[in-house]
Design a protein around this motif. Structure first.
Motif, short mmCIF file in Angstrom:
data_model
loop_
_atom_site.label_atom_id
_atom_site.label_comp_id
_atom_site.label_asym_id
_atom_site.label_seq_id
_atom_site.Cartn_x
_atom_site.Cartn_y
_atom_site.Cartn_z
N ALA A 49 23.94 15.84 13.51
CA ALA A 49 24.10 14.52 14.11
C ALA A 49 24.76 13.56 13.12
O ALA A 49 25.63 12.75 13.51
CB ALA A 49 22.74 13.97 14.54
N SER A 50 24.39 13.64 11.85
CA SER A 50 25.00 12.77 10.84
C SER A 50 26.48 13.11 10.65
O SER A 50 27.31 12.20 10.51
CB SER A 50 24.26 12.92 9.51
N LEU A 51 26.80 14.39 10.64
CA LEU A 51 28.20 14.79 10.49
C LEU A 51 29.03 14.32 11.69
O LEU A 51 30.16 13.83 11.53
CB LEU A 51 28.30 16.30 10.35
N ILE A 52 28.46 14.45 12.89
CA ILE A 52 29.18 13.99 14.08
C ILE A 52 29.38 12.48 14.04
O ILE A 52 30.46 11.96 14.34
CB ILE A 52 28.42 14.41 15.35
N ALA A 53 28.32 11.78 13.64
CA ALA A 53 28.41 10.32 13.55
C ALA A 53 29.40 9.87 12.49
O ALA A 53 29.96 8.78 12.58
CB ALA A 53 27.03 9.74 13.26
N ALA A 54 29.62 10.71 11.48
CA ALA A 54 30.51 10.31 10.37
C ALA A 54 31.97 10.66 10.62
O ALA A 54 32.84 10.25 9.84
CB ALA A 54 30.04 11.00 9.09
N LEU A 55 32.28 11.39 11.69
CA LEU A 55 33.66 11.83 11.90
C LEU A 55 34.63 10.66 12.04
O LEU A 55 35.67 10.61 11.35
CB LEU A 55 33.73 12.73 13.15
N TYR A 107 38.09 13.23 3.16
CA TYR A 107 37.27 13.79 4.23
C TYR A 107 36.06 14.53 3.66
O TYR A 107 34.92 14.33 4.10
CB TYR A 107 38.10 14.76 5.07
N ARG A 108 36.31 15.38 2.70
CA ARG A 108 35.21 16.18 2.14
C ARG A 108 34.17 15.30 1.47
O ARG A 108 32.97 15.53 1.60
CB ARG A 108 35.77 17.21 1.15
N GLN A 109 34.64 14.28 0.75
CA GLN A 109 33.71 13.39 0.05
C GLN A 109 32.74 12.71 1.02
O GLN A 109 31.52 12.73 0.82
CB GLN A 109 34.48 12.33 -0.73
N PHE A 110 33.29 12.12 2.07
CA PHE A 110 32.45 11.35 2.97
C PHE A 110 31.63 12.23 3.91
O PHE A 110 30.54 11.85 4.33
CB PHE A 110 33.30 10.35 3.75
N LEU A 111 32.13 13.40 4.25
CA LEU A 111 31.33 14.31 5.07
C LEU A 111 30.17 14.88 4.28
O LEU A 111 29.07 15.08 4.82
CB LEU A 111 32.21 15.43 5.62
N VAL A 112 30.38 15.15 2.98
CA VAL A 112 29.27 15.58 2.13
C VAL A 112 28.24 14.47 2.03
O VAL A 112 27.02 14.72 2.09
CB VAL A 112 29.79 15.97 0.73
N GLU A 113 28.71 13.24 1.91
CA GLU A 113 27.78 12.11 1.86
C GLU A 113 27.00 11.99 3.16
O GLU A 113 25.78 11.76 3.15
CB GLU A 113 28.56 10.82 1.59
N ALA A 114 27.70 12.18 4.29
CA ALA A 114 27.01 12.12 5.58
C ALA A 114 25.99 13.25 5.71
O ALA A 114 24.89 13.05 6.24
CB ALA A 114 28.04 12.20 6.70
N ALA A 115 26.35 14.45 5.23
CA ALA A 115 25.41 15.57 5.30
C ALA A 115 24.18 15.30 4.45
O ALA A 115 23.05 15.64 4.84
CB ALA A 115 26.09 16.85 4.85
N ALA A 116 24.38 14.69 3.27
CA ALA A 116 23.25 14.36 2.41
C ALA A 116 22.32 13.35 3.09
O ALA A 116 21.09 13.48 3.05
CB ALA A 116 23.76 13.81 1.08
N ILE A 117 22.94 12.36 3.74
CA ILE A 117 22.14 11.37 4.46
C ILE A 117 21.41 12.05 5.62
O ILE A 117 20.24 11.77 5.90
CB ILE A 117 23.03 10.23 4.97
N GLY A 118 22.11 12.97 6.31
CA GLY A 118 21.48 13.69 7.41
C GLY A 118 20.32 14.53 6.95
O GLY A 118 19.28 14.62 7.62
#
Length: 441
Positions: A416-422, A358-369
Motif C-alpha cells: 500500500a505504501s509503494l502504491i501510494a508513493a508511485l 525512483y529507487r530512493q523514494f520507493l525504498v523510503e516508501a517501503a521503509a515507511i510501509g
C-alpha cells in the motif's frame, strides 16, 4: 546503494517527524482495520474441507412443486420418503442422512440433574465421508443401521465430563431413559462452519454436537427434529397427528450428502436423480417435471448464505477505509517529497538519474510501509481482542492472528505504501535540476 537509500530515508524521517508519524498512523489504522475484518471473513468463508470439497454433494428434489418452491429451486432438504429412497438406492460411494435432535442424558447418580444434549441422527457413512477424527473407537456399521442398534458416538468434551477423558468405548449412557452403548469418542473435531449440518440447523457456526446416533434408531424411537421443518402448505410439524404422518408427509426436514469421487460419478448421479424424479412423476406423486439439483460444498455454502452479511459488509467498508487512508497518504507523501526538491535538484546535477530518484523514494516508501505494518500488527492484535463485540461471538472466537495473517498485514502495508508513493515519486523524479539550482543559487 540500498543501504545508502535506507540511510537517506532515516534522515528524512528524522527531519519530518510529525509528517512521518501522521503517515504511519494512517497506514497502521487502515491496514489494521482491513486485517481484523479480513480475519473474520476468512474464517466465515473458508473451505471447511478443502481436500475433499469437490467430492461431496447435496442432492435436492423438488417435492413441493412450482406453486410452492422458492423461485423455482428445490427445497434445501428432503422428505423422509425421498431420503430413504436415495439412501437405499446406493448410487454413490457413500451417502449420509442427517437431522438434528435433542436428548436428555440421565446421570448414573440419581441425585444429579439430567443433562440436555444436542445430537445429530446420522447414517453410518457419516464419519468416513466427513473424515471425522476419533480419539477412541470408531463409528458404527451398516449392520447397526439396519438393526436400529442402540449405539452412540460422543464428543471428547462430553467424554471428559462423564468419564474424565478415559477410554469409554463399551460403556453405556442413558439417553431419554434408553441405554446406549458407546462405540466411539471423537477427537477435537469441530468443523466450522458445520457445513454438513447447515440445512438442518439454524446457524452454521453453532456449537458442535455432543452426540451422534444412528439415523434409523432416532426414527425408531420417534425422535423429532430440532432443526428446520417446513412443508409445501401451511402445515407445520406439531400439527401433524402422529409420527407416522410425519414420515409419510411431503415435509422437508432431512439433510443428505453423497460422496462422488469422479466427474463421471457426478454425471451418473445427477442423471439417476433426474430419473428418480421422473419416476415419481409417472407414479403420480409429482404433477410437475423433474426439478433436481446437485451442489458441492462450495456451491452449497453459497446457496445457504453461510457467510454472514455483517462480515462481508464489514470487509467492504474496511477496504474502503484503507483506500481513503491511501488517498491521504498520497497527499502527505507528495508534500513530503516535493519539500525536498532542492535536494533532488542537487542530486540530479551531480549525475543521479531519474531511475536513482525512483529507487530512493520507493525504498523510503517501503521503509515507511514496513514501520506502518508493524504498527498495524499492534493495532490488529488490539482489534482481535475486541472483535467479539462487533461480530457473532461464535465466529469471532475462531479468528486468529496467526503467521499467515502476520505476514499478510506487513505485506499489505508495504504494498500500500509503494502504491501510494508511485505518483509522488514520479513528480519528484520530474524535478529540473537547473531550475532548482537557479532558484536556490
Amino acid at each position: 546503494m540500498l543501504t545508502y537509500y535506507f540511510d537517506l530515508a532515516w534522515r528524512s524521517c528524522r527531519r519530518s517527524k510529525a509528517l512521518t508519524a501522521l503517515v504511519l498512523l494512517l497506514m497502521g489504522c487502515g491496514v489494521a482495520t482491513c486485517m481484523v475484518t479480513f480475519a473474520v471473513f476468512r474464517v466465515a468463508a473458508a473451505d471447511p474441507i478443502p481436500w475433499k470439497s469437490g467430492q461431496l454433494f447435496v442432492p435436492q428434489i423438488d417435492n413441493f412443486g412450482p406453486a410452492h418452491n422458492w423461485k423455482g429451486e428445490p427445497p434445501i432438504m428432503l422428505s423422509y420418503t425421498d431420503a430413504q429412497a436415495l439412501l437405499h438406492a446406493r448410487q454413490a460411494k457413500r451417502q449420509v442422512l442427517i437431522y438434528g435432535s435433542k436428548w436428555t442424558l440421565l446421570p448414573d447418580d440419581a441425585r444429579q440433574q439430567p443433562l440436555p444434549q444436542e445430537g445429530d441422527a446420522v447414517s453410518s457413512d457419516f464419519f468416513a465421508m466427513f473424515d471425522a477424527r476419533f480419539r477412541y473407537g470408531g463409528g458404527w456399521s451398516v449392520h447397526d443401521d439396519d438393526q436400529r442398534a442402540a449405539v452412540v458416538v460422543i464428543s471428547s468434551a462430553l467424554n471428559q465430563k462423564l468419564f474424565g477423558g478415559a477410554d469409554s468405548v463399551g460403556r453405556e449412557i442413558n439417553l431419554d431413559a434408553h441405554v446406549y452403548r458407546i462405540v466411539g469418542v471423537l477427537d477435537d473435531w469441530e468443523p466450522r462452519p458445520r457445513y454438513f449440518d447447515v440445512a438442518s440447523t439454524f446457524y452454521a457456526f453453532s456449537h458442535p454436537r455432543q452426540l451422534y446416533l444412528p439415523f434409523s434408531r432416532a426414527i425408531d424411537v420417534q425422535k423429532a427434529t430440532t432443526g428446520q421443518f417446513y412443508c409445501s402448505t401451511n402445515t407445520v410439524g406439531p400439527d401433524l397427528p402422529d409420527w407416522n404422518s410425519v414420515l409419510r408427509s411431503e415435509c422437508a426436514w432431512i439433510a443428505m450428502w453423497v460422496e462422488l469421487p469422479t466427474r463421471a460419478d457426478v454425471a451418473h448421479y445427477r442423471d439417476w436423480l433426474r430419473n428418480y424424479a421422473a419416476e415419481q412423476q409417472r407414479l403420480g406423486r409429482f404433477a410437475w417435471s423433474p426439478n433436481v439439483s446437485l451442489s458441492d460444498v462450495g456451491q452449497w455454502l453459497h446457496v445457504m448464505k453461510v457467510v454472514p452479511k455483517s462480515s462481508a459488509l464489514s470487509l467492504i467498508v474496511s477496504v474502503s477505509f484503507l483506500l481513503i487512508c491511501l488517498v491521504n497518504v498520497i497527499g502527505l507523501m507528495l508534500a513530503r517529497f516535493m519539500r525536498r526538491a532542492p535536494e533532488i535538484g542537487v542530486r540530479r546535477a551531480l549525475g543521479a538519474s531519474r531511475g536513482a530518484i525512483y529507487r530512493q523514494f520507493l525504498v523510503e516508501a517501503a521503509a515507511i510501509g514496513l514501520a506502518g505494518g508493524l504498527l498495524g500488527l499492534l493495532l490488529t492484535a488490539l482489534g482481535m481482542a475486541g472483535i467479539g463485540k462487533l461480530f457473532e461471538p461464535e465466529i469471532a472466537k475462531l479468528a486468529r492472528l496467526d503467521a499467515s495473517l502476520f505476514l499478510l498485514t506487513v505485506l499489505v502495508a508495504v504494498l500500500a505504501s509503494l502504491i501510494a508513493a508511485l505518483y509522488p515519486t514520479w513528480r519528484a523524479a520530474q524535478v529540473q535540476p537547473a531550475w532548482q539550482l537557479k532558484v536556490n543559487g
